[in-house]
Design an enzyme around this catalytic site. Structure first.
Site, PDB file in Angstrom:
ATOM      1  N   GLN A   1       5.072  -7.000   3.983  1.00 46.39           N
ATOM      2  CA  GLN A   1       5.338  -5.701   4.605  1.00 46.39           C
ATOM      3  C   GLN A   1       6.826  -5.360   4.552  1.00 46.39           C
ATOM      4  O   GLN A   1       7.213  -4.208   4.381  1.00 46.39           O
ATOM      5  CB  GLN A   1       4.863  -5.718   6.065  1.00 46.39           C
ATOM      6  CG  GLN A   1       5.032  -4.391   6.772  1.00 46.39           C
ATOM      7  CD  GLN A   1       4.124  -3.303   6.215  1.00 46.39           C
ATOM      8  OE1 GLN A   1       2.950  -3.541   6.013  1.00 46.39           O
ATOM      9  NE2 GLN A   1       4.676  -2.123   5.954  1.00 46.39           N
TER      10      GLN A   1
ATOM     11  N   HIS B   1       5.294 -11.731   8.245  1.00 50.03           N
ATOM     12  CA  HIS B   1       4.564 -10.770   7.392  1.00 50.03           C
ATOM     13  C   HIS B   1       5.537 -10.282   6.305  1.00 50.03           C
ATOM     14  O   HIS B   1       5.950  -9.123   6.296  1.00 50.03           O
ATOM     15  CB  HIS B   1       4.061  -9.610   8.252  1.00 50.03           C
ATOM     16  CG  HIS B   1       3.046  -8.745   7.571  1.00 50.03           C
ATOM     17  ND1 HIS B   1       2.492  -9.044   6.342  1.00 50.03           N
ATOM     18  CD2 HIS B   1       2.476  -7.561   7.959  1.00 50.03           C
ATOM     19  CE1 HIS B   1       1.633  -8.091   6.010  1.00 50.03           C
ATOM     20  NE2 HIS B   1       1.614  -7.188   6.968  1.00 50.03           N
TER      21      HIS B   1
END
Ligand code: CP
Ligand code: NVA
Length: 306
Positions: A137, A134
């Site tokens: 993020q 991810h």
């Protein structure tokens, strides 16, 4: 003029350390522009396609609002109402979409899907979360740490909980931004060995959350059951119970340690309400920084990168 090199952002390792730092600086500049009402539209007439095979609040809204602030447009695509959901090969979807839009963001399950899409795309592809990584993020988390505490180089970060996609991205961030990472996870829930080993001695896996949190400048965690693991929720809740980030655990960290969580959070499970809603929590700043960091990323991929 030399032709622009096609760049993707599938993991944090797709940008060099100096580029990653420049992205954070640029994110701060773009944030200041929004605050001062300065209009900045380098992506006028540009389109981002956003493919979501999993749910999202922050990723969808930050990319969509970000494109609109940069003067461009974003299209939300879900497998429910596109041919992707009816089995059209990802390679064909990549070939077609990338002839129509200027960039593609994908949130999906297997990381291999974004790699296959990127391999067949003529435009930059951004990983909006896979089961393995991810990276967007982490741009926001790093921006937040730099804003509130300065450079993270040489600092100690504790990751508490599951060795999941967020943990993998923290491991990559430790390489890119040069910090020490102590991971505390239950046996059987370690991060993937290849991701960990590639990071070398700066990342270590421990079992005891207090040892991992000792003296940490940043404590981060995430849900115990990620999207796609809903059926394991009850089993995981039992196994992960000793890994809740509560006041006792935060007391092991440095007195000015920050707490981060990518959200959505489950108060009373991976984090105590007193921590996420307490004075050391920077989760709301990090959520906002998704917008600014991704605007910097879009600008980098579409306008500024070499
Ligand atoms: N942190 C994050 O990616 O949130 P969403 O799932 O709401 O996009
Ligand atoms: N690890 C979580 C992150 C959500 C933003 C998941 O994959 O569901």
């Amino acid at each position: 003029m030399a032709e622009r090199r096609l760049r993707h952002f599938l993991t944090l390792l797709d940008v060099a350390p100096a580029e990653a730092r420049a992205l954070l600086t640029r994110a701060g500049e773009l944030k200041a522009m929004v605050r001062s009402g300065t209009v900045h539209e380098p992506l006028r007439n540009r389109t981002l396609a956003m493919i979501f095979e999993k749910s999202s609040t922050r990723t969808r809204v930050s990319f969509e609002a970000g494109m609109s602030q940069l003067g461009g447009h974003a299209i939300f695509l879900s497998p429910r109402d596109t041919q992707l959901g009816r089995g059209e090969p990802i390679e064909d979807s990549a070939r077609v979409l990338s002839r129509m839009v200027d960039a593609v963001m994908i949130r999906t399950f297997a990381h291999e899907q974004v790699e296959r899409f990127a391999a067949n795309s003529q435009v930059p592809v951004i990983n909006g979360l896979t089961d393995r990584f991810h990276p967007c993020q982490l741009l926001a988390d790093m921006q937040t740490y730099f804003e509130l505490r300065g450079d993270i180089r040489g600092r100690r970060v504790a990751w508490i909980g599951d060795g999941n996609n967020m943990c993998h991205s923290y491991i990559n961030a430790a390489r890119v931004f040069d910090f020490e990472l102590r991971i505390a996870c239950p046996e059987g829930f370690d991060p993937d060995a290849d991701v960990l080993v590639a990071a070398g001695a700066r990342c270590q896996v421990l079992r005891d959350p207090r040892t991992a949190a000792a003296g940490a400048d940043l404590v981060a965690t995430d849900v115990w059951a990620s999207m796609g693991q809903e059926g394991e929720q009850a089993k995981r809740a039992k196994i992960f119970a000793p890994y809740q980030v509560d006041d006792g655990l935060m007391a092991c960290a440095a007195p000015d340690a920050l707490f981060l969580h990518c959200l959505p959070a489950h108060r009373g499970e991976e984090v105590a309400a007193s921590v996420i809603d307490g004075p050391q929590s920077a989760v709301w700043d990090a959520a906002e920084n998704r917008l600014h960091a991704q605007k910097a990323l879009l600008e980098f991929l579409l306008v500024r990168s070499p």
